[in-house]
Design an enzyme around this catalytic site. Structure first.
Site, short mmCIF file in Angstrom:
data_model
loop_
_atom_site.label_atom_id
_atom_site.label_comp_id
_atom_site.label_asym_id
_atom_site.label_seq_id
_atom_site.Cartn_x
_atom_site.Cartn_y
_atom_site.Cartn_z
N ASN A 58 26.44 -29.66 -21.91
CA ASN A 58 26.26 -31.10 -21.87
C ASN A 58 26.50 -31.74 -23.24
OD1 ASN A 58 25.55 -33.69 -21.14
ND2 ASN A 58 23.62 -33.11 -20.18
N HIS A 93 12.56 -33.23 -9.37
CA HIS A 93 12.15 -34.10 -10.47
C HIS A 93 11.67 -35.43 -9.93
CE1 HIS A 93 14.89 -32.10 -13.75
NE2 HIS A 93 14.18 -31.22 -13.06
N ARG A 134 8.10 -31.61 -10.27
CA ARG A 134 7.94 -31.91 -11.69
C ARG A 134 7.59 -33.38 -11.83
NH1 ARG A 134 12.40 -31.98 -16.52
NH2 ARG A 134 12.51 -34.15 -15.84
N TYR A 143 13.30 -40.44 -22.04
CA TYR A 143 14.10 -39.32 -21.52
C TYR A 143 13.26 -38.52 -20.52
CZ TYR A 143 16.76 -34.94 -21.55
OH TYR A 143 17.48 -33.82 -21.19
N ASP A 181 7.31 -31.47 -18.14
CA ASP A 181 8.21 -31.11 -19.24
C ASP A 181 7.87 -31.96 -20.46
OD1 ASP A 181 10.30 -30.43 -20.91
OD2 ASP A 181 11.85 -30.68 -19.39
N HIS A 212 9.65 -31.72 -23.26
CA HIS A 212 10.92 -31.98 -23.94
C HIS A 212 10.84 -31.75 -25.46
CE1 HIS A 212 11.75 -34.40 -20.16
NE2 HIS A 212 12.73 -33.52 -20.20
N GLU A 215 6.17 -27.24 -19.68
CA GLU A 215 7.46 -26.77 -20.17
C GLU A 215 7.81 -27.37 -21.52
OE1 GLU A 215 12.17 -27.44 -18.93
OE2 GLU A 215 10.58 -27.87 -17.49
N GLU A 226 15.19 -23.33 -22.16
CA GLU A 226 16.45 -23.88 -21.67
C GLU A 226 17.46 -24.11 -22.78
OE1 GLU A 226 16.29 -28.59 -21.03
OE2 GLU A 226 14.73 -27.55 -19.93
N ARG A 250 13.04 -19.92 -19.05
CA ARG A 250 13.71 -21.13 -18.57
C ARG A 250 15.22 -21.16 -18.82
NH1 ARG A 250 14.03 -24.50 -15.84
NH2 ARG A 250 14.05 -26.42 -17.05
N HIS A 254 16.78 -22.77 -15.51
CA HIS A 254 17.24 -24.14 -15.72
C HIS A 254 18.23 -24.52 -14.62
CE1 HIS A 254 17.93 -27.62 -18.23
NE2 HIS A 254 19.20 -27.34 -18.47
N ASP A 267 23.37 -30.83 -15.09
CA ASP A 267 24.33 -30.38 -16.08
C ASP A 267 24.64 -28.89 -15.93
OD1 ASP A 267 22.03 -29.31 -17.14
OD2 ASP A 267 22.20 -30.27 -19.10
N GLU A 311 14.46 -24.58 -10.67
CA GLU A 311 14.70 -26.02 -10.82
C GLU A 311 15.91 -26.40 -9.97
OE1 GLU A 311 15.21 -29.27 -14.44
OE2 GLU A 311 15.71 -27.17 -14.80
N TRP A 327 13.31 -32.71 -31.02
CA TRP A 327 12.95 -32.33 -29.66
C TRP A 327 13.99 -31.43 -29.08
CZ3 TRP A 327 14.67 -35.75 -25.15
CH2 TRP A 327 15.86 -36.39 -25.45
#
Length: 413
Positions: free
Chosen positions: A37, A122, A147, A159, A221, A223, A247, A273, A294, A323, A327, A350, A413
């Protein structure tokens, strides 16, 4: 069985994907996902200029040997670009081998260990009422694990939280931003306040548990936005709400930071991830500092490497949580599902559902029913690429947002 063609297809049916298609002298084709990504063209160049020429004329049946050749032979090892390229080759070779065997890939990995893979979706909202509506919508779609992400009072876009409420726009969510027509895309900057986040999140989970009860598996999450002590505080504060996992609580590069978090909370932890090698996990696994791995097949060297990583995790009682947002292309998702079905230490998968445009390019056989994913019994991965449809969706630069704290400092992050 020699490889005679190695094509790299970049397409953007709603978002950007990089796919490798290998063809043997017998006409058997295999697909591998190489999507990274925001850095898609870097992997495209790596494959076209440095990997594809090495594959032509090589034996498509020698999967392990090819993996080691690409990993060790280049001198420069690891890193997301290299490992995404290696993953694409590896996955395509497994696809070919399974097609030649006339079996779904999971059968070559030891056969099914379960009837399907539990998936989580999500759910998110700019505020708690919108979040609760999103949870309801996901339950109606058949998800049995959710999630939970929420906007933060006083902050703008965050985000991990879908920007809209309409199903077509929400996409739950597609955070990579594209430029306006004729413009040059730059990463959008979002403002972040960790203290406000830490105050708000426990109230979010209190509301979700009050509405949906104690049985629904809930995930969250972070992040990578917290320091270790902040992550420890949040993990402890969320213990009454019985999370399935917390996460990416802190930047993943510092493996030792997880020791501090682990000492202060019993909330299960998931991370990885942004990792792309088993070496990123050695401390985390051997000291049992996490509960779920992950990584993605797409970013961690393919099926060969991911199977080895998960086998090592199994030695320490640690489960998979691969993950799987959008993406990861449908090719990468199918590869994960075959592993999910075969491994002993599966935890959860996920699953963000791809858009209709994406599924016009990637024809998939995997299914989602009653909260479970199944890769299908189609020989190989069970995914085909329509190159004519792919050509109608040229690459468009798009980037994930970046965070700055309220004082203007760039946030890690």
């Amino acid at each position: 069985m020699r490889i005679v063609s190695a094509e790299v297809i970049v397409t953007s049916p709603g978002r950007n994907f990089v796919t490798l298609r290998l063809t043997t002298e017998d006409g058997v084709t295999g697909l591998g996902d190489a999507t990274l990504n925001g850095r898609e063209l870097a992997v495209q160049s790596y494959l076209e200029n440095h990997v594809a020429p090495l594959l032509l004329g090589s034996d498509a049946t020698r999967i392990e040997d090819t993996w080691q050749y690409l990993y060790r032979g280049a001198y420069w090892r690891r890193g997301p670009v290299t490992m995404a390229a290696v993953a694409a080759v590896d996955t395509a070779l497994w696809d070919i081998k399974a097609k030649c065997a006339g079996m779904p890939l999971y059968q070559l990995l030891g056969g099914a260990s379960r009837t399907g893979a539990l998936a989580y979706g999500h759910a998110s909202g700019r505020d708690i009422p919108e979040l609760l509506d999103s949870v309801r919508a996901h339950l109606e779609q058949g998800y049995r694990a959710i999630r939970v992400q929420s906007g933060i009072p006083g902050l703008g876009p965050v985000y991990g939280v879908a920007a809209g409420t309409d199903g077509a726009d929400r996409y739950d969510y597609e955070p990579a931003r594209r430029a306006a027509a004729g413009g040059i895309p730059l990463p959008v900057t979002e403002t972040w306040d960790t203290r406000a986040y830490l105050r708000h999140v426990p109230a979010v989970f209190e509301a979700v548990r009050a509405e949906f009860g104690p049985e629904l598996p809930l995930l969250h999450d972070g992040h990578h936005r917290m320091t270790p002590i902040q992550a420890a505080q949040l993990g402890k504060a969320l213990e009454p709400y019985d999370l399935f996992w917390l996460e990416d609580a802190t930047p993943a590069e510092d493996q030792a930071a997880l020791r501090l978090i682990r000492r202060h909370t019993t909330t299960p932890l998931a991370i990885g991830e942004v990792f792309n090698s088993v070496y990123d996990y050695t401390t985390l696994l051997s000291e049992r500092l996490i509960d779920y791995v992950r990584s993605a097949v797409t970013h961690t060297g393919g099926i060969t490497a991911m199977r080895k990583l998960l086998d090592l995790a199994d030695v320490f009682g640690i489960k998979s949580g691969m993950h799987g947002p959008t993406d990861i292309s449908p090719v990468g998702m199918a590869a994960a599902l075959h592993l999910d079905l075969a491994i002993h230490n599966f935890g959860i998968q996920e699953y963000m559902q791809h858009s209709d445009r994406t599924l016009e390019v990637f024809r998939t056989a995997f299914t989602f029913k009653d909260g479970l994913l199944h890769p299908s019994d189609t020989p190989g991965l069970g995914v085909d690429l329509d190159t004519e449809a792919a050509a109608h969706h040229p690459y468009e630069p798009a980037y994930l947002p970046v965070n700055r704290l309220t004082d203007g400092t760039m946030h890690d992050w």
